[in-house]
Design a protein around this motif. Structure first.
Motif, PDB file in Angstrom:
ATOM      1  N   MET A 108      -2.505  -3.682  -5.024  1.00  0.00           N
ATOM      2  CA  MET A 108      -1.132  -4.025  -5.483  1.00  0.00           C
ATOM      3  C   MET A 108      -0.920  -3.381  -6.882  1.00  0.00           C
ATOM      4  SD  MET A 108       0.583  -6.060  -3.219  1.00  0.00           S
ATOM      5  CE  MET A 108       1.406  -7.494  -4.089  1.00  0.00           C
ATOM      6  N   TYR A 109      -0.001  -2.843  -7.033  1.00  0.00           N
ATOM      7  CA  TYR A 109       0.417  -2.297  -8.637  1.00  0.00           C
ATOM      8  C   TYR A 109      -0.298  -1.294  -8.877  1.00  0.00           C
ATOM      9  CZ  TYR A 109       2.153  -7.102  -8.758  1.00  0.00           C
ATOM     10  OH  TYR A 109       2.764  -8.533  -8.475  1.00  0.00           O
ATOM     11  N   THR A 110       0.089  -0.494  -9.987  1.00  0.00           N
ATOM     12  CA  THR A 110      -0.801   0.651 -10.349  1.00  0.00           C
ATOM     13  C   THR A 110      -1.944   0.227 -11.321  1.00  0.00           C
ATOM     14  OG1 THR A 110       0.439   1.047 -12.366  1.00  0.00           O
ATOM     15  CG2 THR A 110       1.386   2.088 -10.471  1.00  0.00           C
ATOM     16  N   PRO A 111      -2.957   1.164 -11.665  1.00  0.00           N
ATOM     17  CA  PRO A 111      -3.996   0.465 -12.326  1.00  0.00           C
ATOM     18  C   PRO A 111      -3.622  -0.046 -13.729  1.00  0.00           C
ATOM     19  CG  PRO A 111      -4.705   2.513 -11.213  1.00  0.00           C
ATOM     20  CD  PRO A 111      -3.137   2.385 -10.852  1.00  0.00           C
ATOM     21  N   ARG A 112      -2.664   0.780 -14.313  1.00  0.00           N
ATOM     22  CA  ARG A 112      -1.900   0.233 -15.582  1.00  0.00           C
ATOM     23  C   ARG A 112      -1.450  -0.783 -15.446  1.00  0.00           C
ATOM     24  NH1 ARG A 112       1.893   3.793 -19.917  1.00  0.00           N
ATOM     25  NH2 ARG A 112       2.168   2.010 -21.249  1.00  0.00           N
ATOM     26  N   GLU A 113      -0.487  -1.089 -14.510  1.00  0.00           N
ATOM     27  CA  GLU A 113       0.279  -2.316 -14.146  1.00  0.00           C
ATOM     28  C   GLU A 113      -0.741  -3.579 -14.073  1.00  0.00           C
ATOM     29  OE1 GLU A 113       4.233  -0.677 -12.386  1.00  0.00           O
ATOM     30  OE2 GLU A 113       2.486  -0.972 -10.844  1.00  0.00           O
ATOM     31  N   ARG A 114      -1.773  -3.240 -13.279  1.00  0.00           N
ATOM     32  CA  ARG A 114      -2.820  -4.268 -13.030  1.00  0.00           C
ATOM     33  C   ARG A 114      -3.329  -4.880 -14.255  1.00  0.00           C
ATOM     34  NH1 ARG A 114      -5.911  -0.873  -8.385  1.00  0.00           N
ATOM     35  NH2 ARG A 114      -4.288  -0.691  -7.188  1.00  0.00           N
ATOM     36  N   ARG A 115      -3.496  -4.012 -15.114  1.00  0.00           N
ATOM     37  CA  ARG A 115      -4.112  -4.841 -16.660  1.00  0.00           C
ATOM     38  C   ARG A 115      -3.074  -5.289 -17.287  1.00  0.00           C
ATOM     39  NH1 ARG A 115      -8.553  -4.359 -19.564  1.00  0.00           N
ATOM     40  NH2 ARG A 115      -9.593  -3.094 -17.935  1.00  0.00           N
ATOM     41  N   ASN A 150     -11.850  -9.959 -13.717  1.00  0.00           N
ATOM     42  CA  ASN A 150     -11.734 -10.964 -12.631  1.00  0.00           C
ATOM     43  C   ASN A 150     -10.316 -11.278 -12.303  1.00  0.00           C
ATOM     44  OD1 ASN A 150     -14.239 -13.235 -11.714  1.00  0.00           O
ATOM     45  ND2 ASN A 150     -14.562 -12.302 -13.847  1.00  0.00           N
ATOM     46  N   VAL A 151      -9.458 -11.304 -13.060  1.00  0.00           N
ATOM     47  CA  VAL A 151      -7.682 -11.667 -12.879  1.00  0.00           C
ATOM     48  C   VAL A 151      -7.243 -10.098 -11.960  1.00  0.00           C
ATOM     49  CG1 VAL A 151      -5.584 -11.944 -13.657  1.00  0.00           C
ATOM     50  CG2 VAL A 151      -7.542 -13.180 -14.398  1.00  0.00           C
TER      51      VAL A 151
END
Length: 371
Positions: free
Chosen positions: A113-120, A103-104
């Motif tokens: 926004m951000y890369t997939p890794r950065e998002r998590r 959700n976040v």
């Protein structure tokens, strides 16, 4: 940060036209924590919908930062909203089939926004910030309402927006949890976020840096409403339209002792000093008055000339809103309760002034003669 210029919103229906906002002008500075209060149907939700771009004004302008929202297409608005606003709802609005961390991450996915890794990583950092990292992989239904609201705040912060909009964010929470959530908003405001919070909770509204009061589609001046609480909504709206904002530098004289009274003043910033002239030519300071207090009422109510000199604070200066003699007279004539309340304060201040003058005269008489 946020500015509404002559915003009018009219809804058309089978029953006819309904005006929800009536030429509203409003400015909110960067970093302010503002509560929006008003009765049901007063126009609070419509005002918020103008600022979020969920709805458009019938006329007027809405600006957030350097963006004129009323000029954006729906597609442009969606992209702008995702990057610049964090919206927190009363009922949380978490997607039930996604985990808390998902959700976040969702706003970051939506806006690229951000890369997939950065998002998590960012989502986990935000959840840790709101005390929910240990629940990251649970579904929303597995945590309490207060915990869901914390997740909703983390989600609103996902893209690091400069503005947070909270619509009754504590309405479904118990008082202890509501206080905890509110303290989070205070911390975010201290970090520089601009926060607008719609609330019915008067206790919370008193803790923000500023209150915007909406009544019948119009913005009421909060200082008039607090200083004169016995006025009706109609009278408050009228007074808000007729006040004049005045600023005085430190030490400037606002009211001259012995001169005819001109205005009724309510202090909105800074302070004033009440001074009395003594027979020997010296002055004594009776008291200092601050934000929310008013002056000028004694002479306007009872006639005569000004009983004291009133100066802007020597350290702070002062900003006031003022009603002239005729406007003040109209208000107290239409509202006997307001006249009675002001008269009581005026009586107390008159007695204070007389006592201070008497003490000053006694000191002058007791002083040894000059050589």
């Amino acid at each position: 940060m946020i500015e509404l210029r002559n915003v009018l919103k009219v809804y058309e229906s089978a029953a006819g036209a309904f005006t929800a906002l009536k030429s509203v002008n409003l400015q909110i500075a960067r970093g302010e924590f503002v509560a929006i209060i008003g009765k049901s149907g007063s126009g609070k939700s419509t005002l918020i919908n103008m600022i979020t771009g969920i709805d458009r004004p019938s006329s007027g302008e809405v600006l957030v930062g350097d963006t004129a929202l009323h000029t954006l297409s729906e597609g442009q608005m969606a992209v702008w909203r995702g990057r610049n606003l964090g919206i927190i709802f009363q009922f949380f609005q978490l997607l039930p089939a996604l985990s808390i961390v998902e959700n976040v991450m969702l706003p970051m996915d939506f806006c690229g926004m951000y890369t997939p890794r950065e998002r998590r990583e960012r989502a986990m950092m935000l959840l840790d910030q709101v005390g929910m990292a240990d629940n990251a992989h649970k579904l929303p239904s597995a945590v309490s309402g207060g915990q869901q609201q914390r997740v909703a705040i983390a989600r609103a912060l996902a893209n690091d927006p400069p503005v947070l909009i909270a619509d009754e964010p504590t309405g479904n929470l118990d008082s202890k949890t509501a206080d905890s959530v509110f303290r989070m908003f205070e911390q975010l405001a201290n970090q520089g976020k601009t926060i607008l919070m719609v609330t019915h909770d008067q206790d919370l509204a008193r803790r923000v840096t500023r209150t915007v009061i909406i009544a019948d589609g119009e913005v009421i001046d909060e200082y008039v409403a607090r200083a004169l609480p016995t006025l009706s909504e109609k009278q408050l709206i009228w007074a808000s339209h007729n006040i004049e904002t005045l600023s005085y530098p430190p030490g400037a004289t606002i009211v001259h002792e012995g001169m005819p009274p001109e205005n009724f003043y309510i202090i909105t910033k800074g302070a004033v000093e009440i001074m009395l002239q003594q027979p020997g030519g010296s002055e004594i300071r009776v008291t200092t008055m601050g934000v929310g207090q008013y002056f000028g009422e004694i002479e306007l109510l009872h006639g005569g000339r000004n009983l004291a000199t009133i100066r802007a604070g020597t350290k702070t200066g002062v900003e006031v809103v003022a009603l002239d003699r005729s406007e003040f007279t109209r208000l107290v004539t239409e509202s006997p309760k307001t006249a009675q309340a002001i008269d009581q304060i005026a009586g107390e201040r008159t007695a204070e002034n007389l006592a201070a003058r008497q003490v000053g005269e006694e000191v002058d008489h007791a002083a040894p003669p000059l050589a």
